[in-house]
Design a protein around this motif. Structure first.
Motif, PDB file in Angstrom:
ATOM      1  N   ARG A   6      20.307  14.950  34.765  1.00 44.57           N
ATOM      2  CA  ARG A   6      20.035  16.219  34.083  1.00 44.57           C
ATOM      3  C   ARG A   6      19.299  15.977  32.773  1.00 44.57           C
ATOM      4  O   ARG A   6      18.392  16.728  32.402  1.00 44.57           O
ATOM      5  N   LEU A   7      19.678  14.915  32.063  1.00 47.34           N
ATOM      6  CA  LEU A   7      18.982  14.600  30.816  1.00 47.34           C
ATOM      7  C   LEU A   7      17.546  14.152  31.093  1.00 47.34           C
ATOM      8  O   LEU A   7      16.612  14.549  30.383  1.00 47.34           O
ATOM      9  N   ARG A   8      17.346  13.357  32.122  1.00 49.74           N
ATOM     10  CA  ARG A   8      15.981  12.937  32.471  1.00 49.74           C
ATOM     11  C   ARG A   8      15.108  14.152  32.799  1.00 49.74           C
ATOM     12  O   ARG A   8      13.941  14.214  32.396  1.00 49.74           O
ATOM     13  N   ALA A   9      15.676  15.111  33.527  1.00 49.01           N
ATOM     14  CA  ALA A   9      14.920  16.318  33.884  1.00 49.01           C
ATOM     15  C   ALA A   9      14.535  17.106  32.636  1.00 49.01           C
ATOM     16  O   ALA A   9      13.421  17.640  32.546  1.00 49.01           O
ATOM     17  N   LEU A  10      15.434  17.177  31.661  1.00 51.16           N
ATOM     18  CA  LEU A  10      15.113  17.872  30.413  1.00 51.16           C
ATOM     19  C   LEU A  10      13.988  17.162  29.662  1.00 51.16           C
ATOM     20  O   LEU A  10      13.057  17.799  29.160  1.00 51.16           O
ATOM     21  N   LEU A  11      14.056  15.841  29.595  1.00 50.84           N
ATOM     22  CA  LEU A  11      13.027  15.079  28.886  1.00 50.84           C
ATOM     23  C   LEU A  11      11.671  15.182  29.581  1.00 50.84           C
ATOM     24  O   LEU A  11      10.621  15.133  28.930  1.00 50.84           O
ATOM     25  N   ASP A  12      11.682  15.347  30.891  1.00 52.63           N
ATOM     26  CA  ASP A  12      10.424  15.470  31.643  1.00 52.63           C
ATOM     27  C   ASP A  12       9.691  16.779  31.349  1.00 52.63           C
ATOM     28  O   ASP A  12       8.507  16.907  31.666  1.00 52.63           O
ATOM     29  N   GLN A  13      10.376  17.753  30.758  1.00 52.73           N
ATOM     30  CA  GLN A  13       9.746  19.043  30.463  1.00 52.73           C
ATOM     31  C   GLN A  13       8.753  18.961  29.308  1.00 52.73           C
ATOM     32  O   GLN A  13       7.958  19.867  29.100  1.00 52.73           O
TER      33      GLN A  13
END
Length: 288
Positions: A6-13
């Protein structure tokens, strides 16, 4: 998804993630209820809330890990845990990283201060030499091989050795496997721009009201290039201010204004959700 995913997905934004910091499960729940996408367990605030002492290395690894576990269990948003110096040598760092992963943290911060560490915006902090700092991050990255967790690598070298040394250390942290870089306490907006221009990957800004780093707007921080803006003391300072005010009013038998309505208090803590869910089981019992 797992907390790290979930944190990786946020950083990918590729947008600024505004991150109020928590100190216990209740403060973390309020952050989630307010719509923020992630939180960080502030060592400064957690030490104050859990043991009533300053953030000077007084909380043990076991106490910090237990606090992180309780917070992660209370929320669904990703939690970044404050692993301080790793609580010893490189082998201790490995254990710390694995422990934070198993506690449910999406990431753990490991820093290069000498033990006992100090708050990044208070006097007297010192950093270990380069090789020891690099060993800590290398050990953290090795520990991640068996327990998935992101590594937030922090350097406080700006205070003693200048910005260039801090940036050099952060570069090496990235090469060793750190996922997020954190150069603590830049003193000007120009230094903040230099950090973002010269370092790869996601960078975190630490905004302490009254601290050494300029409290730039969210738009300015995003424009400079930060991925995360952490606010480590905002909630603690607000809560302490409100509590001391209420205590003063109570002491002189004055009306207690500014209190949260009792119904909202119950709802935010979770009474309403508890009763609603418990009714489901009560209906099942009646049916039998």
């Amino acid at each position: 998804m797992t907390p790290p995913d979930r944190l990786r997905a946020l950083l990918d934004q590729e947008r600024l993630l505004v991150m109020p910091c928590c100190f216990d499960p209740l403060s973390a729940k309020l952050i989630e209820q307010a719509g923020f996408p992630l939180t960080f367990m502030s060592g400064f605030a957690a030490s104050a809330a859990r043991i009533g002492e300053p953030d000077l290395g007084l909380m043990s690894y076991a106490e910090v890990a237990d606090q992180a576990r309780a917070i992660a269990d209370a929320v669904s948003i990703p939690l970044i845990g404050d692993g301080d110096t790793g609580y010893g040598n490189a082998m201790n760092v490995r254990r710390t990283v694995r422990g934070f992963a198993r506690a449910g943290c999406a990431a753990v911060m490991i820093e290069d201060q000498k033990a006992p560490k100090r708050c990044g915006h208070t006097p007297g902090k010192e950093v270990v030499d380069r090789e020891e700092a690099f060993d800590r991050i290398r050990a953290a990255a090795d520990a991640r091989a068996s327990d998935d967790i992101l590594i937030l690598a922090r350097t406080d070298a700006r205070h003693e050795h200048g910005l260039a040394e801090a940036i050099d250390r952060a570069h090496r942290f990235h090469e060793l496997g750190a996922d997020i870089l954190f150069v603590e306490a830049p003193k000007t907006a120009s230094e903040m721009r230099t950090i973002c221009a010269e370092l790869p990957g996601p960078k975190m800004a630490n905004i302490v009201e009254g601290g050494e780093t300029p409290a730039l707007s969210h738009a300015e921080l995003q424009d400079i290039g930060f991925s995360i803006a952490a606010y480590p003391l905002t909630l603690l300072a607000a809560a302490m201010q409100a509590m001391t005010r209420a205590l003063g009013q109570l002491a002189c038998d004055a009306p207690r204004d500014g209190l949260m309505d009792f119904a909202e208090l119950r709802r935010r803590i979770g009474f309403d959700a508890y009763y609603e869910e418990s009714e489901t089981y009560r209906s099942s019992a009646r049916a039998r």
